[in-house]
Motif scaffolding. Structure first.
Motif, PDB file in Angstrom:
ATOM      1  N   ARG A   1       7.160 -15.818  17.437  1.00 39.44           N
ATOM      2  CA  ARG A   1       8.272 -15.070  16.863  1.00 39.44           C
ATOM      3  C   ARG A   1       8.092 -13.595  17.164  1.00 39.44           C
ATOM      4  NH1 ARG A   1       8.858 -15.424  10.792  1.00 39.44           N
ATOM      5  NH2 ARG A   1      10.054 -13.540  11.159  1.00 39.44           N
ATOM      6  N   GLY A   2       9.129 -12.804  16.877  1.00 38.32           N
ATOM      7  CA  GLY A   2       9.033 -11.353  17.016  1.00 38.32           C
ATOM      8  C   GLY A   2       9.692 -10.811  18.263  1.00 38.32           C
ATOM      9  N   ALA A   3      10.262  -9.626  18.123  1.00 42.19           N
ATOM     10  CA  ALA A   3      10.944  -8.970  19.237  1.00 42.19           C
ATOM     11  C   ALA A   3       9.930  -8.282  20.146  1.00 42.19           C
ATOM     12  CB  ALA A   3      11.938  -7.949  18.705  1.00 42.19           C
ATOM     13  N   GLN A   4      10.287  -8.184  21.431  1.00 43.85           N
ATOM     14  CA  GLN A   4       9.451  -7.451  22.385  1.00 43.85           C
ATOM     15  C   GLN A   4      10.344  -6.794  23.430  1.00 43.85           C
ATOM     16  OE1 GLN A   4       6.213  -9.631  24.221  1.00 43.85           O
ATOM     17  NE2 GLN A   4       5.075  -7.726  24.480  1.00 43.85           N
ATOM     18  N   VAL A   5       9.966  -5.570  23.807  1.00 46.88           N
ATOM     19  CA  VAL A   5      10.749  -4.780  24.755  1.00 46.88           C
ATOM     20  C   VAL A   5       9.992  -4.708  26.079  1.00 46.88           C
ATOM     21  CG1 VAL A   5      11.996  -2.628  25.122  1.00 46.88           C
ATOM     22  CG2 VAL A   5      11.549  -3.428  22.786  1.00 46.88           C
ATOM     23  N   PHE A   6      10.728  -4.913  27.181  1.00 47.49           N
ATOM     24  CA  PHE A   6      10.128  -4.940  28.509  1.00 47.49           C
ATOM     25  C   PHE A   6      10.714  -3.847  29.395  1.00 47.49           C
ATOM     26  CE2 PHE A   6       9.953  -9.245  26.816  1.00 47.49           C
ATOM     27  CZ  PHE A   6       8.630  -9.620  27.076  1.00 47.49           C
ATOM     28  N   TYR A   7       9.898  -3.368  30.305  1.00 49.34           N
ATOM     29  CA  TYR A   7      10.344  -2.471  31.366  1.00 49.34           C
ATOM     30  C   TYR A   7       9.719  -2.941  32.666  1.00 49.34           C
ATOM     31  CZ  TYR A   7       5.716  -0.325  30.692  1.00 49.34           C
ATOM     32  OH  TYR A   7       4.366  -0.121  30.578  1.00 49.34           O
TER      33      TYR A   7
ATOM     34  N   ALA B   1       5.323  -2.752  23.820  1.00 49.09           N
ATOM     35  CA  ALA B   1       6.196  -2.818  24.991  1.00 49.09           C
ATOM     36  C   ALA B   1       5.365  -3.258  26.187  1.00 49.09           C
ATOM     37  CB  ALA B   1       6.838  -1.467  25.246  1.00 49.09           C
ATOM     38  N   LEU B   2       5.984  -4.035  27.071  1.00 46.40           N
ATOM     39  CA  LEU B   2       5.222  -4.663  28.144  1.00 46.40           C
ATOM     40  C   LEU B   2       5.906  -4.456  29.494  1.00 46.40           C
ATOM     41  CD1 LEU B   2       2.756  -6.523  28.718  1.00 46.40           C
ATOM     42  CD2 LEU B   2       4.318  -8.463  28.476  1.00 46.40           C
ATOM     43  N   ALA B   3       5.100  -4.144  30.505  1.00 48.41           N
ATOM     44  CA  ALA B   3       5.609  -4.026  31.874  1.00 48.41           C
ATOM     45  C   ALA B   3       5.666  -5.409  32.515  1.00 48.41           C
ATOM     46  CB  ALA B   3       4.706  -3.114  32.696  1.00 48.41           C
TER      47      ALA B   3
END
Length: 237
Positions: free
Chosen positions: A142-148, A178-180
């Motif tokens: 679960r949980g939100a994650q932001v990617f670039y 945040a994850l690349a």
């Protein structure tokens, strides 16, 4: 005579208080909007034949559209100009180039991605935010994650970290960073700072309920917008 002087002074004080309170209450009117002058492309993921992830009758494209519209509203409230890659259940091609035809579903998907890429460049945007939801076979995640994108615009990492931090602070459903990544075409090709926000997991029963809730969608939109505002503020320091 003294009586009239006293009345005059009382009226002057009253007027002064009213003017001050009016100015105080309207002070925001005189301040610049936090995101004034910004143009942001909001990309509700998938659309049309490409529904994305699904659990039962819940389909990703419907949730991302609702989230995208909530984010559009919040960003506009903060003064930004918002460009939506799609604003209905269809894909971007159906909305912006409805006469186009394609020999295969794959060809349409490629054209849809290219159109979204062109919208980023042609609108002279400052930021690109793509909104998605996740789903995997294991229901515990679960949980939100932001990617670039590792090889995308240099500003993508800063935007992603700001939004991830705002989600951790305001939503509190994740300790993720945040994850690349290297897989997302639009993040690599975008000519502006670009991120993809995976807002949660449809495969997690608790998050499935949250992601289909209007209140939660609005909370997530506010968190993303707060992160964008924090990023913009950091660039001005």
């Amino acid at each position: 005579m003294k009586r009239w002087i006293a009345i005059g002074l009382l009226m002057l004080v009253s007027v002064t208080v009213v003017v001050y309170e009016t100015q105080a209450s309207d002070r925001a009117f005189f301040l610049p909007a936090p995101l004034g002058g910004m143009k942001i492309v909001v990309d509700p993921g998938h659309g049309g034949m490409d529904g994305g992830a699904s659990i039962g009758e819940v389909v990703e494209k419907d949730i991302t559209l609702a989230l995208g519209k909530a984010l559009e509203k919040e960003l506009k409230r903060l003064g930004a100009e918002v460009v939506m890659t799609r604003s209905n259940e269809e894909d971007a091609v159906a909305e912006h180039n409805p006469q186009a035809t394609f020999p295969t579903i794959r060809a349409r998907k490629v054209a849809d991605l290219q159109l979204r890429e062109e919208m980023i460049a042609n609108t002279e945007a400052d930021l690109f935010i793509s909104v998605h939801v996740n789903s995997i076979p294991d229901a515990r995640w679960r949980g939100a994650q932001v990617f670039y994108h590792k090889d995308g615009h240099v500003g993508g990492a800063a935007v992603a970290k700001a939004i991830q931090g705002a989600i951790r602070e305001h939503i509190g459903n994740t300790e993720r960073e945040a994850l690349a990544i290297k897989q997302v075409y639009l993040l690599k090709k975008a000519t502006v700072p670009a991120v993809l926000v995976e807002t949660g997991f449809l495969s997690n029963p608790d998050e499935l309920k949250l992601l289909t809730s209007k209140d939660y969608q609005e909370q997530m939109a506010e968190a993303i917008a707060d992160g964008i505002e924090e990023y913009v503020d950091s660039q001005m320091q």
